[in-house]
Design an enzyme around this catalytic site. Structure first.
Site, PDB file in Angstrom:
ATOM      1  N   HIS A  93       0.905  -1.190   0.031  1.00 23.11           N
ATOM      2  CA  HIS A  93      -0.146  -0.023   0.046  1.00 23.11           C
ATOM      3  C   HIS A  93       1.031   1.079  -0.048  1.00 23.11           C
ATOM      4  O   HIS A  93       1.854   1.275   0.837  1.00 23.11           O
ATOM      5  CB  HIS A  93      -1.042   0.140   1.305  1.00 23.11           C
ATOM      6  CG  HIS A  93      -1.846   1.073   1.237  1.00 23.11           C
ATOM      7  ND1 HIS A  93      -1.717   2.386   1.516  1.00 23.11           N
ATOM      8  CD2 HIS A  93      -3.104   0.881   0.961  1.00 23.11           C
ATOM      9  CE1 HIS A  93      -2.675   3.117   1.254  1.00 23.11           C
ATOM     10  NE2 HIS A  93      -4.038   2.182   0.664  1.00 23.11           N
ATOM     11  N   GLU A  95       0.817   3.894   1.461  1.00 24.55           N
ATOM     12  CA  GLU A  95       0.951   4.436   2.885  1.00 24.55           C
ATOM     13  C   GLU A  95       2.083   3.574   3.546  1.00 24.55           C
ATOM     14  O   GLU A  95       3.094   4.018   4.146  1.00 24.55           O
ATOM     15  CB  GLU A  95      -0.204   4.069   3.873  1.00 24.55           C
ATOM     16  CG  GLU A  95      -1.176   5.395   3.209  1.00 24.55           C
ATOM     17  CD  GLU A  95      -2.658   5.126   3.668  1.00 24.55           C
ATOM     18  OE1 GLU A  95      -2.796   4.251   4.520  1.00 24.55           O
ATOM     19  OE2 GLU A  95      -3.497   5.899   3.167  1.00 24.55           O
ATOM     20  N   GLU A 163      -4.042   2.128  -7.281  1.00 22.41           N
ATOM     21  CA  GLU A 163      -4.386   3.260  -6.065  1.00 22.41           C
ATOM     22  C   GLU A 163      -3.535   4.561  -6.485  1.00 22.41           C
ATOM     23  O   GLU A 163      -2.316   4.663  -6.023  1.00 22.41           O
ATOM     24  CB  GLU A 163      -4.121   2.871  -4.814  1.00 22.41           C
ATOM     25  CG  GLU A 163      -5.015   1.639  -4.594  1.00 22.41           C
ATOM     26  CD  GLU A 163      -5.334   1.654  -3.179  1.00 22.41           C
ATOM     27  OE1 GLU A 163      -6.728   1.599  -2.776  1.00 22.41           O
ATOM     28  OE2 GLU A 163      -4.323   1.662  -2.188  1.00 22.41           O
ATOM     29  N   GLY A 169      -7.806   8.944  -0.080  1.00 20.15           N
ATOM     30  CA  GLY A 169      -8.448   9.882   1.182  1.00 20.15           C
ATOM     31  C   GLY A 169      -8.375  11.269   0.903  1.00 20.15           C
ATOM     32  O   GLY A 169      -8.557  12.076   1.711  1.00 20.15           O
ATOM     33  N   SER A 208     -10.348   6.928  -3.239  1.00 19.66           N
ATOM     34  CA  SER A 208     -11.726   7.805  -2.940  1.00 19.66           C
ATOM     35  C   SER A 208     -12.822   7.303  -3.543  1.00 19.66           C
ATOM     36  O   SER A 208     -13.574   7.844  -4.351  1.00 19.66           O
ATOM     37  CB  SER A 208     -11.614   9.266  -3.484  1.00 19.66           C
ATOM     38  OG  SER A 208     -10.629  10.025  -2.699  1.00 19.66           O
TER      39      SER A 208
HETATM   40  C1  PEP Z   1      -6.877   2.925   0.497  1.00 20.65           C
HETATM   41  O1  PEP Z   1      -6.030   3.625   1.342  1.00 20.65           O
HETATM   42  O2  PEP Z   1      -6.718   1.674  -0.121  1.00 20.65           O
HETATM   43  C2  PEP Z   1      -8.081   3.733  -0.067  1.00 20.65           C
HETATM   44  C3  PEP Z   1      -8.469   3.574  -1.288  1.00 20.65           C
HETATM   45  O3  PEP Z   1      -8.525   4.980   0.734  1.00 20.65           O
HETATM   46  P1  PEP Z   1      -9.687   5.782   0.424  1.00 20.65           P
HETATM   47  O4  PEP Z   1     -10.687   5.152  -0.247  1.00 20.65           O
HETATM   48  O5  PEP Z   1     -10.212   6.535   1.661  1.00 20.65           O
HETATM   49  O6  PEP Z   1      -9.325   6.990  -0.718  1.00 20.65           O
END
Ligand code: PEP
Length: 245
Positions: A93, A95, A163, A169, A208
Site C-alpha cells: 500500500h 502508505e 491506487e 483519502g 476515494s
Molecule cells: C486506500 O487507502 O486503500 C484507499 C483507497 O483509501 P480511500 O478510499 O479512503 O481513498
C-alpha cells in the site's frame, strides 16, 4: 469475472466497533453479488475472522513480513496472518511504501511469503501526483507491477490494486478515461508476463471510491473490483459500493 470489493480499515477499529462493523457488513451482504473482503488491523484479525467464519465476507490483513518467523520485533508473518483466519493480505500500500520505505523488491518478497502461507496477495501500485502531471503515470505503474509481483502470482490468484497516491483519502479521483487507460496498461503487462492467466487476474481500483462514483468506475473495462479505504468504515457505504458493481 466476479468483482472483489475489499475494505482497507487502515489503523482504525477497537474491538467493539470493529466487530460491530464486520457484523454489519456480513448482515447486509445477502443481496451483494460481488465477493466481499474486510481488512482490519492485526489486533482484530482473529476475532473478526471467527465472527465472520462460514459467512459471505472474507478477512484479510494489511501487511505481512517477508520471513515466516524470526527476530523481527513488532512484525507479523504471513503464516501468523493465515493462522489468525485471514485469506487475503494487502501488500505494498502506498502508505506502507511511504511510511516504511517499502520497495518493489520488498513487496515482491512479501507476496512470495504470502503465497507460500496460502494467502492471496493484493499488491498495490500507483503514481504520485507529480508523476501523473509529468505524464509518467502509466510508466510508473507498469514498472511497479513488474517489480512487485513474484512469478507465482497468477497461479495463486493474486490481485493487483491500482491506487493513485494522490487519490487516496482526498476525495479526488482520476477521470474514468484515465482509470480505464491505466487498467488497460496493467492488463497488457499481466498478459505479457503471465500469458492467458493474466487475463483472469483481478485488477482493483482504489482511491476515494464512494457510493456516488462506484457504479461508473466499476463498469470500466479491466476494473474487477475496488479497494476502499474511508468508505469501508461505514457498513452502509461499503455495501452500497459493493451493490454498484
Ligand atoms: C486506500 O487507502 O486503500 C484507499 C483507497 O483509501 P480511500 O478510499 O479512503 O481513498
Amino acid at each position: 469475472m466476479r468483482p472483489l470489493i475489499a475494505g482497507n480499515w487502515k489503523m482504525h477499529g477497537l474491538r467493539a466497533d470493529g466487530l460491530a462493523l464486520a457484523r454489519a457488513v456480513a448482515a447486509g451482504a445477502g443481496d451483494v453479488a460481488a465477493e466481499l473482503l474486510v481488512c482490519p488491523p492485526f489486533t482484530l484479525l482473529a476475532a473478526i475472522a471467527e465472527a465472520l467464519s462460514g459467512g459471505p465476507v472474507a478477512v484479510g490483513a494489511q501487511d505481512c513480513h517477508a520471513a515466516p518467523k524470526g527476530a523481527h520485533t513488532g512484525d507479523v508473518s504471513a503464516p501468523m496472518v493465515r493462522d489468525a483466519g485471514a485469506r487475503f493480505v494487502i501488500l505494498g500500500h502506498s502508505e506502507r511504501r511511504a511510511d516504511h520505505g517499502e520497495s518493489d523488491g520488498l513487496v515482491r518478497a512479501k507476496a512470495e511469503a504470502a503465497i507460500g502461507a496460502g494467502l492471496v496477495p493484493i499488491v498495490c501500485v500507483g503514481e504520485s501526483e507529480a508523476q501523473r502531471l509529468a505524464g509518467q503515470a502509466e510508466l510508473v505503474v507498469t514498472a511497479q507491477v513488474d517489480g512487485s509481483l513474484p512469478d507465482g502470482f497468477a497461479a495463486a490468484g493474486g490481485v493487483v490494486a491500482y491506487e493513485p497516491v494522490w487519490a487516496i483519502g482526498t476525495g479526488r479521483t482520476p477521470t474514468e478515461a484515465e482509470i480505464a487507460a491505466i487498467h488497460a496498461a496493467i492488463r497488457s503487462g499481466l498478459r505479457t508476463r503471465f500469458g492467458a492467466a493474466g487475463e483472469g487476474m483481478r485488477i482493483l481500483y482504489g482511491g476515494s471510491v464512494k457510493p456516488g462514483n462506484a457504479a461508473g468506475i466499476l463498469a470500466l473495462p479491466h476494473v474487477d473490483g475496488a479497494l476502499v479505504g474511508g468508505a469501508s468504515l461505514v457498513a452502509e457505504d461499503f455495501l452500497a459500493i459493493a451493490r454498484a458493481g
